[in-house]
Design a protein around this motif. Structure first.
Motif, PDB file in Angstrom:
ATOM      1  N   SER A   1       0.833  -1.206   0.000  1.00 12.02           N
ATOM      2  CA  SER A   1       0.000   0.000   0.000  1.00 12.02           C
ATOM      3  C   SER A   1       0.872   1.262   0.000  1.00 12.02           C
ATOM      4  O   SER A   1       0.606   2.215  -0.739  1.00 12.02           O
ATOM      5  CB  SER A   1      -0.921  -0.032   1.217  1.00 12.02           C
ATOM      6  N   LEU A   2       1.915   1.280   0.841  1.00 12.14           N
ATOM      7  CA  LEU A   2       2.864   2.391   0.878  1.00 12.14           C
ATOM      8  C   LEU A   2       3.498   2.592  -0.493  1.00 12.14           C
ATOM      9  O   LEU A   2       3.536   3.702  -1.034  1.00 12.14           O
ATOM     10  CB  LEU A   2       3.943   2.108   1.928  1.00 12.14           C
ATOM     11  N   HIS A   3       3.992   1.514  -1.065  1.00 10.60           N
ATOM     12  CA  HIS A   3       4.629   1.546  -2.385  1.00 10.60           C
ATOM     13  C   HIS A   3       3.679   2.121  -3.438  1.00 10.60           C
ATOM     14  O   HIS A   3       4.028   3.038  -4.186  1.00 10.60           O
ATOM     15  CB  HIS A   3       5.068   0.133  -2.769  1.00 10.60           C
ATOM     16  N   ASP A   4       2.469   1.590  -3.496  1.00  9.57           N
ATOM     17  CA  ASP A   4       1.515   2.015  -4.524  1.00  9.57           C
ATOM     18  C   ASP A   4       1.143   3.483  -4.381  1.00  9.57           C
ATOM     19  O   ASP A   4       1.053   4.211  -5.372  1.00  9.57           O
ATOM     20  CB  ASP A   4       0.260   1.138  -4.483  1.00  9.57           C
ATOM     21  N   ARG A   5       0.949   3.941  -3.156  1.00 12.95           N
ATOM     22  CA  ARG A   5       0.560   5.337  -2.942  1.00 12.95           C
ATOM     23  C   ARG A   5       1.685   6.288  -3.333  1.00 12.95           C
ATOM     24  O   ARG A   5       1.445   7.326  -3.950  1.00 12.95           O
ATOM     25  CB  ARG A   5       0.153   5.558  -1.489  1.00 12.95           C
ATOM     26  N   LEU A   6       2.928   5.960  -2.993  1.00  8.68           N
ATOM     27  CA  LEU A   6       4.041   6.845  -3.322  1.00  8.68           C
ATOM     28  C   LEU A   6       4.469   6.742  -4.778  1.00  8.68           C
ATOM     29  O   LEU A   6       4.972   7.703  -5.355  1.00  8.68           O
ATOM     30  CB  LEU A   6       5.223   6.565  -2.396  1.00  8.68           C
ATOM     31  N   GLN A   7       4.252   5.587  -5.381  1.00  9.94           N
ATOM     32  CA  GLN A   7       4.594   5.431  -6.795  1.00  9.94           C
ATOM     33  C   GLN A   7       3.739   6.356  -7.664  1.00  9.94           C
ATOM     34  O   GLN A   7       4.218   6.885  -8.661  1.00  9.94           O
ATOM     35  CB  GLN A   7       4.416   3.979  -7.219  1.00  9.94           C
ATOM     36  N   THR A   8       2.498   6.612  -7.246  1.00 10.63           N
ATOM     37  CA  THR A   8       1.639   7.525  -8.009  1.00 10.63           C
ATOM     38  C   THR A   8       2.158   8.961  -7.960  1.00 10.63           C
ATOM     39  O   THR A   8       1.773   9.782  -8.776  1.00 10.63           O
ATOM     40  CB  THR A   8       0.183   7.503  -7.488  1.00 10.63           C
ATOM     41  N   LYS A   9       3.051   9.261  -6.992  1.00 12.49           N
ATOM     42  CA  LYS A   9       3.651  10.594  -6.885  1.00 12.49           C
ATOM     43  C   LYS A   9       4.955  10.680  -7.685  1.00 12.49           C
ATOM     44  O   LYS A   9       5.666  11.670  -7.608  1.00 12.49           O
ATOM     45  CB  LYS A   9       3.913  10.948  -5.421  1.00 12.49           C
TER      46      LYS A   9
ATOM     47  N   ASN B   1      -1.659  14.539  12.934  1.00 10.13           N
ATOM     48  CA  ASN B   1      -1.256  13.140  12.987  1.00 10.13           C
ATOM     49  C   ASN B   1      -2.185  12.320  12.101  1.00 10.13           C
ATOM     50  O   ASN B   1      -2.955  11.502  12.579  1.00 10.13           O
ATOM     51  CB  ASN B   1      -1.299  12.638  14.440  1.00 10.13           C
ATOM     52  N   SER B   2      -2.093  12.548  10.805  1.00 12.12           N
ATOM     53  CA  SER B   2      -2.957  11.842   9.873  1.00 12.12           C
ATOM     54  C   SER B   2      -2.104  11.111   8.832  1.00 12.12           C
ATOM     55  O   SER B   2      -0.911  11.388   8.677  1.00 12.12           O
ATOM     56  CB  SER B   2      -3.884  12.831   9.157  1.00 12.12           C
ATOM     57  N   GLU B   3      -2.730  10.199   8.130  1.00 13.81           N
ATOM     58  CA  GLU B   3      -2.020   9.491   7.063  1.00 13.81           C
ATOM     59  C   GLU B   3      -1.570  10.455   5.975  1.00 13.81           C
ATOM     60  O   GLU B   3      -0.477  10.310   5.434  1.00 13.81           O
ATOM     61  CB  GLU B   3      -2.906   8.395   6.471  1.00 13.81           C
ATOM     62  N   ASP B   4      -2.395  11.454   5.660  1.00 14.30           N
ATOM     63  CA  ASP B   4      -2.010  12.422   4.625  1.00 14.30           C
ATOM     64  C   ASP B   4      -0.742  13.177   5.018  1.00 14.30           C
ATOM     65  O   ASP B   4       0.153  13.372   4.188  1.00 14.30           O
ATOM     66  CB  ASP B   4      -3.147  13.416   4.367  1.00 14.30           C
ATOM     67  N   ILE B   5      -0.651  13.588   6.272  1.00  6.70           N
ATOM     68  CA  ILE B   5       0.549  14.306   6.733  1.00  6.70           C
ATOM     69  C   ILE B   5       1.743  13.360   6.757  1.00  6.70           C
ATOM     70  O   ILE B   5       2.855  13.741   6.395  1.00  6.70           O
ATOM     71  CB  ILE B   5       0.296  14.959   8.105  1.00  6.70           C
ATOM     72  N   PHE B   6       1.540  12.104   7.137  1.00  4.67           N
ATOM     73  CA  PHE B   6       2.607  11.102   7.103  1.00  4.67           C
ATOM     74  C   PHE B   6       3.179  10.997   5.684  1.00  4.67           C
ATOM     75  O   PHE B   6       4.394  11.041   5.485  1.00  4.67           O
ATOM     76  CB  PHE B   6       2.080   9.739   7.576  1.00  4.67           C
ATOM     77  N   TYR B   7       2.299  10.839   4.697  1.00  7.18           N
ATOM     78  CA  TYR B   7       2.759  10.680   3.311  1.00  7.18           C
ATOM     79  C   TYR B   7       3.409  11.957   2.783  1.00  7.18           C
ATOM     80  O   TYR B   7       4.348  11.904   1.989  1.00  7.18           O
ATOM     81  CB  TYR B   7       1.612  10.221   2.409  1.00  7.18           C
TER      82      TYR B   7
END
Length: 165
Positions: free
Chosen positions: A31-39, A142-148
């Protein structure tokens, strides 16, 4: 000194980062990989990039050498893994040898405390970018959006350099 413009670094790395993790955390890492790969980031993952028949230790060293950064996803399962410890030690040695101490990004999951980290990681802690996975959704910022967003900033560091020309 005036900042005139930015220029991309020479392409000396095949990946933005090698992601080191416990296989028990494979679903989360995917999930981490896929979300950051789109960036626009590219990652080395053992499942997709390690060649069959090649010694795993050799693949790990090649992954570290061909990546600008190394991301360690630290969970209890990672801390129990001998491969995790090996990957931390190889990264520490590479970072020291190549003068790239700032190449390490640590993602701390599930309230893992610093004192539980491998010795090799503690030795370079002052140069590590540490980002904590949000476990308390009630805490401000402290959210997932801020983490990413934080992780994207850490991954972008080193992609460009200042040029005076």
């Amino acid at each position: 000194m005036k900042l005139r413009h930015y220029q991309p670094l020479l392409e000396e790395f095949n990946y933005d980062a090698f992601i080191s993790y416990s296989h028990y955390d494979k679903t989360w890492v995917k999930s981490l990989h896929d979300r950051l790969q789109t960036k626009g980031f590219s990652f080395c993952l053992d499942d997709k990039d390690f060649l069959v028949g090649v010694d795993i230790a050799e693949c790990v060293v090649k992954a570290i050498n061909s990546s600008r950064k190394v991301i360690f996803v630290i969970t209890e399962d990672f801390l129990k893994s001998s491969w995790g410890t090996y990957e931390v030690e190889m990264t520490r040695m590479h970072a020291f040898r190549e003068g790239r101490e700032s190449m390490v990004i640590v993602i701390l999951m599930y309230d893992i405390k610093k004192d539980k980290l491998p010795k090799a990681l503690k030795e370079i802690w002052y140069k590590v970018v540490c980002i904590v996975w949000p476990s308390d959704t009630e805490a401000p910022y402290n959210s997932e959006d801020i983490f990413y967003e934080k992780l994207s900033i850490a991954l972008t560091d080193g992609r460009t350099q200042m040029c005076e020309n």
